[in-house]
Scaffold this motif. Structure first.
Motif, PDB file in Angstrom:
ATOM      1  N   UNK A 187      39.906 -32.383 -23.629  1.00 26.37           N
ATOM      2  CA  UNK A 187      39.649 -30.817 -23.635  1.00 26.37           C
ATOM      3  C   UNK A 187      40.899 -30.030 -24.554  1.00 26.37           C
ATOM      4  N   UNK A 188      40.267 -28.792 -25.016  1.00 29.77           N
ATOM      5  CA  UNK A 188      41.119 -28.062 -25.757  1.00 29.77           C
ATOM      6  C   UNK A 188      41.862 -27.238 -24.926  1.00 29.77           C
ATOM      7  N   UNK A 189      43.179 -27.200 -24.918  1.00 25.91           N
ATOM      8  CA  UNK A 189      44.132 -26.088 -23.976  1.00 25.91           C
ATOM      9  C   UNK A 189      44.005 -24.848 -24.473  1.00 25.91           C
ATOM     10  N   UNK A 190      43.582 -23.835 -23.910  1.00 30.92           N
ATOM     11  CA  UNK A 190      43.537 -22.415 -24.452  1.00 30.92           C
ATOM     12  C   UNK A 190      44.442 -22.035 -23.325  1.00 30.92           C
ATOM     13  N   UNK A 191      45.574 -21.214 -23.797  1.00 31.97           N
ATOM     14  CA  UNK A 191      46.354 -20.412 -23.002  1.00 31.97           C
ATOM     15  C   UNK A 191      46.766 -19.130 -23.435  1.00 31.97           C
ATOM     16  N   UNK A 192      46.679 -18.129 -22.255  1.00 32.87           N
ATOM     17  CA  UNK A 192      46.842 -16.670 -22.528  1.00 32.87           C
ATOM     18  C   UNK A 192      48.229 -16.493 -23.056  1.00 32.87           C
ATOM     19  N   UNK A 193      48.403 -15.734 -23.641  1.00 33.59           N
ATOM     20  CA  UNK A 193      49.856 -15.203 -24.379  1.00 33.59           C
ATOM     21  C   UNK A 193      50.875 -14.809 -23.367  1.00 33.59           C
ATOM     22  N   UNK A 194      50.246 -14.477 -22.251  1.00 34.26           N
ATOM     23  CA  UNK A 194      51.246 -14.013 -21.265  1.00 34.26           C
ATOM     24  C   UNK A 194      51.755 -15.322 -20.530  1.00 34.26           C
ATOM     25  N   UNK A 195      52.497 -16.069 -21.421  1.00 34.43           N
ATOM     26  CA  UNK A 195      53.133 -17.417 -21.004  1.00 34.43           C
ATOM     27  C   UNK A 195      54.360 -17.739 -21.662  1.00 34.43           C
ATOM     28  N   UNK A 196      55.093 -18.609 -21.053  1.00 39.40           N
ATOM     29  CA  UNK A 196      56.397 -18.943 -21.672  1.00 39.40           C
ATOM     30  C   UNK A 196      56.186 -19.702 -23.006  1.00 39.40           C
TER      31      UNK A 196
END
Length: 305
Positions: free
Chosen positions: A93-102
């Motif tokens: 899978x491609x891991x998409x992360x929201x910018x509200x993250x460290x």
């Protein structure tokens, strides 16, 4: 030689803070601005992950956060070791992360998204035949799965501000309006609230919706996001009846405690050389986090040009 200080402020900060800033915007706007800013010092009136992003994108600048406590529940609710194990359980899978993250979280991601471009980026990935996992915001991921029929596995953290918006209280507030009522909402809100919304979008997207509103001038517009943006909306459209969506018992009092740590005094001290310096990220951490952020920014500049 006098150092050039650039002050950035998020829409959720107090009006007095926004008036002190060189640039006011949402996460995407401020990230783009920070990347190109010709500054010796960037004072970031927002929360820590935003200041980290500015440092990652503009490593030559000294980035200062006015208050050390300005964090985000999406960060504090995410254990990075557990996140790493979760990601490794979906190797295809491609891991998409929201910018509200460290920064550490971003370094474990393939793409970073903001609330403004998340729909388009994930649609782009699915169009390419990719499978996606989404972190950290469970509410945003649940909305995307509902709205577009995705089956993305989701990390389970929430924004403690947006998660308080309450369908029951909202129904009561809408029923109390004698005329026309509208609801617009940020996708960090719970799915039952988002299902009721006429428009779901980013902070700047909601602001633009209000600016272009051409309906009944006597209508009530409920806004399901942090109360700071009501100032900008009121400045743009003083003719409209704008109200924050209720969270319980009709209470319209939902503020981000971390954003409000950016006081006038704290920002002024940061502009004068005090504050918390974002100097703890290693070159390897910044490089790993920069790749998915740049991927997002390059996509956004092409897509929204």
């Amino acid at each position: 030689m006098t150092k050039r200080v650039v002050t950035l402020a998020h829409y959720y900060t107090q009006p007095e803070i926004q008036q002190m800033a060189d640039k006011v915007g949402d996460s995407l706007e401020l990230s783009l601005y920070a990347r190109e800013a010709e500054a010796d010092i960037i004072v970031f009136a927002g929360v820590r992950f935003m200041a980290e992003t500015a440092k990652i994108l503009n490593p030559k600048a000294e980035v200062v956060l006015p208050d050390a406590g300005s964090t985000c529940s999406l960060v504090t609710q995410t254990d990075v070791s557990a996140l790493r194990a979760w990601r490794e359980s979906y190797p295809d899978h491609v891991h998409v992360a929201y910018i509200n993250s460290s920064a550490e979280h971003k370094a474990l991601s393939d793409w970073i998204v903001t609330s403004r471009n998340v729909d388009d980026i994930i649609a782009h990935l699915y169009a390419e035949g990719k499978k996606v996992i989404f972190s950290p915001d469970r509410n945003m991921g649940a909305y995307l799965n509902y709205q577009y029929g995705y089956d993305m596995p989701l990390w389970s953290a929430v924004c403690e501000v947006h998660d308080k918006f309450n369908e029951t209280a909202l129904n009561e507030a809408l029923a109390a309006v004698t005329g026309k009522a509208h609801l617009i909402a940020h996708p960090e809100s719970p799915l039952p609230v988002l299902k009721r919304a006429e428009y779901v979008g980013s902070t700047s997207g909601m602001l633009n919706w209000v600016k272009s509103f051409q309906g009944d001038a006597h209508a009530v517009i409920f806004v399901a996001t942090e109360d700071g943006i009501l100032y900008n909306m009121g400045q743009a459209r003083p003719d409209l009846d704008l109200r924050q969506a209720p969270i319980y018992a009709g209470c319209q009092c939902n503020s981000c405690p971390y954003m409000k740590m950016n006081t006038v005094e704290a920002v002024r001290r940061a502009q004068n050389g005090e504050g918390i310096r974002i100097d703890y990220l290693t070159e390897a951490q910044m490089e790993a986090a920069r790749r998915p952020i740049e991927r997002m920014l390059d996509f956004s500049q092409r897509y929204y040009a």
